[in-house]
Enzyme design. Structure first.
Site, PDB file in Angstrom:
ATOM      1  N   GLY A   9       0.828  -1.216   0.000  1.00 14.23           N
ATOM      2  CA  GLY A   9       0.000   0.000   0.000  1.00 14.23           C
ATOM      3  C   GLY A   9       0.857   1.258   0.000  1.00 14.23           C
ATOM      4  O   GLY A   9       2.095   1.186  -0.027  1.00 14.23           O
ATOM      5  N   GLN A  10       0.170   2.415   0.068  1.00 12.04           N
ATOM      6  CA  GLN A  10       0.902   3.695  -0.021  1.00 12.04           C
ATOM      7  C   GLN A  10       1.895   3.836   1.128  1.00 12.04           C
ATOM      8  O   GLN A  10       3.066   4.179   0.908  1.00 12.04           O
ATOM      9  CB  GLN A  10      -0.102   4.864   0.026  1.00 12.04           C
ATOM     10  CG  GLN A  10       0.578   6.212  -0.114  1.00 12.04           C
ATOM     11  CD  GLN A  10      -0.305   7.397   0.235  1.00 12.04           C
ATOM     12  OE1 GLN A  10      -1.279   7.280   0.981  1.00 12.04           O
ATOM     13  NE2 GLN A  10       0.057   8.565  -0.295  1.00 12.04           N
ATOM     14  N   ARG A  34      -1.558  -9.106  -2.714  1.00  4.72           N
ATOM     15  CA  ARG A  34      -0.964  -9.297  -4.056  1.00  4.72           C
ATOM     16  C   ARG A  34       0.418  -8.643  -4.064  1.00  4.72           C
ATOM     17  O   ARG A  34       0.731  -7.861  -3.176  1.00  4.72           O
ATOM     18  CB  ARG A  34      -1.854  -8.692  -5.147  1.00  4.72           C
ATOM     19  CG  ARG A  34      -1.941  -7.157  -5.109  1.00  4.72           C
ATOM     20  CD  ARG A  34      -2.848  -6.634  -6.221  1.00  4.72           C
ATOM     21  NE  ARG A  34      -4.246  -7.009  -5.984  1.00  4.72           N
ATOM     22  CZ  ARG A  34      -5.041  -6.350  -5.137  1.00  4.72           C
ATOM     23  NH1 ARG A  34      -4.564  -5.328  -4.448  1.00  4.72           N
ATOM     24  NH2 ARG A  34      -6.293  -6.738  -4.955  1.00  4.72           N
ATOM     25  N   ASP A  50      -3.657 -12.906   3.127  1.00  7.08           N
ATOM     26  CA  ASP A  50      -4.983 -12.286   3.268  1.00  7.08           C
ATOM     27  C   ASP A  50      -5.132 -11.892   4.732  1.00  7.08           C
ATOM     28  O   ASP A  50      -5.249 -12.762   5.607  1.00  7.08           O
ATOM     29  CB  ASP A  50      -6.070 -13.297   2.853  1.00  7.08           C
ATOM     30  CG  ASP A  50      -7.476 -12.734   3.097  1.00  7.08           C
ATOM     31  OD1 ASP A  50      -8.453 -13.399   2.712  1.00  7.08           O
ATOM     32  OD2 ASP A  50      -7.583 -11.640   3.697  1.00  7.08           O
ATOM     33  N   TYR A 140     -15.026   4.458   6.407  1.00  7.65           N
ATOM     34  CA  TYR A 140     -13.605   4.422   6.770  1.00  7.65           C
ATOM     35  C   TYR A 140     -13.391   5.086   8.135  1.00  7.65           C
ATOM     36  O   TYR A 140     -12.745   4.525   9.018  1.00  7.65           O
ATOM     37  CB  TYR A 140     -12.820   5.154   5.689  1.00  7.65           C
ATOM     38  CG  TYR A 140     -11.342   5.274   5.921  1.00  7.65           C
ATOM     39  CD1 TYR A 140     -10.773   6.511   6.211  1.00  7.65           C
ATOM     40  CD2 TYR A 140     -10.501   4.168   5.831  1.00  7.65           C
ATOM     41  CE1 TYR A 140      -9.411   6.640   6.406  1.00  7.65           C
ATOM     42  CE2 TYR A 140      -9.144   4.295   6.019  1.00  7.65           C
ATOM     43  CZ  TYR A 140      -8.600   5.535   6.302  1.00  7.65           C
ATOM     44  OH  TYR A 140      -7.243   5.658   6.503  1.00  7.65           O
ATOM     45  N   LYS A 144     -12.147   3.442  11.684  1.00  8.35           N
ATOM     46  CA  LYS A 144     -10.945   3.929  12.376  1.00  8.35           C
ATOM     47  C   LYS A 144     -11.302   4.370  13.806  1.00  8.35           C
ATOM     48  O   LYS A 144     -10.552   4.109  14.752  1.00  8.35           O
ATOM     49  CB  LYS A 144     -10.290   5.074  11.604  1.00  8.35           C
ATOM     50  CG  LYS A 144      -9.639   4.633  10.295  1.00  8.35           C
ATOM     51  CD  LYS A 144      -8.547   3.588  10.546  1.00  8.35           C
ATOM     52  CE  LYS A 144      -7.838   3.169   9.274  1.00  8.35           C
ATOM     53  NZ  LYS A 144      -6.840   2.109   9.537  1.00  8.35           N
TER      54      LYS A 144
HETATM   55  C1  VAH Z   1      -8.053   8.786   2.621  1.00  6.47           C
HETATM   56  N1  VAH Z   1      -5.626   9.056   2.521  1.00  6.47           N
HETATM   57  O1  VAH Z   1      -8.144   9.761   1.910  1.00  6.47           O
HETATM   58  C2  VAH Z   1      -6.713   8.552   3.350  1.00  6.47           C
HETATM   59  C3  VAH Z   1      -6.676   9.279   4.670  1.00  6.47           C
HETATM   60  C4  VAH Z   1      -7.167  11.388   5.900  1.00  6.47           C
HETATM   61  C5  VAH Z   1      -7.224  10.675   4.614  1.00  6.47           C
HETATM   62  O2  VAH Z   1      -7.294   8.554   5.656  1.00  6.47           O
HETATM   63  O3  VAH Z   1      -8.955   8.026   2.780  1.00  6.47           O
END
Ligand code: VAH
Length: 312
Positions: A9-10, A34, A50, A140, A144
């Site tokens: 990932g990033q 992957r 996974d 998201y 979190k």
């Molecule tokens: C996103 N780069 O844009 C992530 C981050 C605060 C943004 O959590 O979902």
């Protein structure tokens, strides 16, 4: 040994390379669903994994004698709005697997990334405090916020040494943008070099907290190396780099590419960005483990353009 879950990932890509340079490549096991960038793949041991498969995670932890896990696998904000249940299940199931391995003493220490996405529309937007109203309105952000509650619970109940940072939007050149709302600030550099113009999916006034990846990696390693008793917050630490809007990053790019033009076509990601703060108060991180940001917008622009220009 260290296991990075979500190493392609990033953040994972740069974190893996940084930790291998610091500790030696055989001390850091990279894993992801992957394979990833070739610089990462040729830098040391890699496992297809996974993160939702407990037995697979446990098997790798035992076989490689892992002590520290960086759980960097997650579905980011924009993609999770398209696939809410998949996003929730990936982000939470992977966290429980790693927390339970630590509860059962199979690993010693965990890093888990949170995000400024834990803040919502009712959170104070300027210099957002460490403790404040948090009513995240994205899948998201909800995952979190909940993850932070579970990290603190496992620390208080089982003594699990889990450490976490609320990352702002992160900008880097080693990976392509991947489903984040702040990723316009990565894509803009690629498009400036390739087309000398960029159609931005956020409007010109959208100020967001951002950070160059080198600062984020330094913060991640710094909190993991801090003495246990200095970690006073076991949910997740606010972290601040810089704040800018698309106009400001455009002006920064135009210092190098004067003919660069931006236009605006806001999409569903505008509502996500509008729910987030504009700037963050990270005084707790500064106090507890001596955090301080280093890289500002114009320096970041120089680094991004000089490292990307040969691609276009
Ligand atoms: C996103 N780069 O844009 C992530 C981050 C605060 C943004 O959590 O979902």
């Amino acid at each position: 040994r260290i296991l990075i879950i979500g190493a392609c990932g990033q953040i994972g890509t740069e974190l893996t390379i940084y930790l291998r340079n610091k500790f030696g490549k055989h001390k850091v096991i990279a894993s992801d669903i992957r394979e990833g960038e070739k610089e990462l793949m040729k830098s040391g041991p890699f496992e297809i994994l996974d993160a939702m498969d407990y037995n697979a995670v446990e098997e790798i932890v035992i076989r490689h004698e892992i002590t520290d896990v960086y759980l960097m696998a997650a579905m980011l904000s924009a993609t999770a709005e398209k696939f809410p249940m998949k996003g929730w299940l990936l982000n939470m199931t992977s966290l429980f697997h790693v927390l339970n391995l630590a509860r059962d003493k199979k690993i010693d220490k965990i890093f888990w990334p949170s995000s400024i996405a834990v803040f919502g529309p009712t959170t104070p937007k300027i210099d957002t405090p460490q403790r404040t109203v948090m009513e995240p309105s994205t899948v998201y952000g909800i995952s979190k916020q909940t993850g932070e509650r579970w990290c603190e619970y496992y620390y208080n109940r089982y003594g699990v040494d889990v450490r976490s940072i609320r990352y702002p939007g992160l900008i880097s050149y080693k990976t392509l943008p991947g489903g984040g709302t702040t990723d316009y600030a990565v894509d803009i550099y690629h498009k400036a070099l390739k087309h000398k113009k960029y159609i931005c999916f956020l409007n010109a006034e959208t100020t967001l907290p951002m950070m160059f990846m080198d600062d984020a990696i330094r913060a991640t390693v710094s909190i993991m190396e801090a003495d246990k008793e200095n970690i006073k917050i076991r949910s997740s630490y606010n972290l601040s780099g810089m704040s800018f809007d698309p106009e400001e990053i455009t002006e920064s790019i135009q210092k190098h590419i004067p003919e660069f033009k931006i236009s605006y076509e806001p999409d569903f990601r505008q509502a996500i960005a509008d729910s987030w703060p504009q700037s963050i108060d990270d005084s707790e991180a500064r106090k507890d483990w001596s955090w301080e940001t280093k890289i500002a917008l114009d320096e970041m622009t120089e680094i991004m353009l000089s490292n990307l220009k040969d691609k276009y």
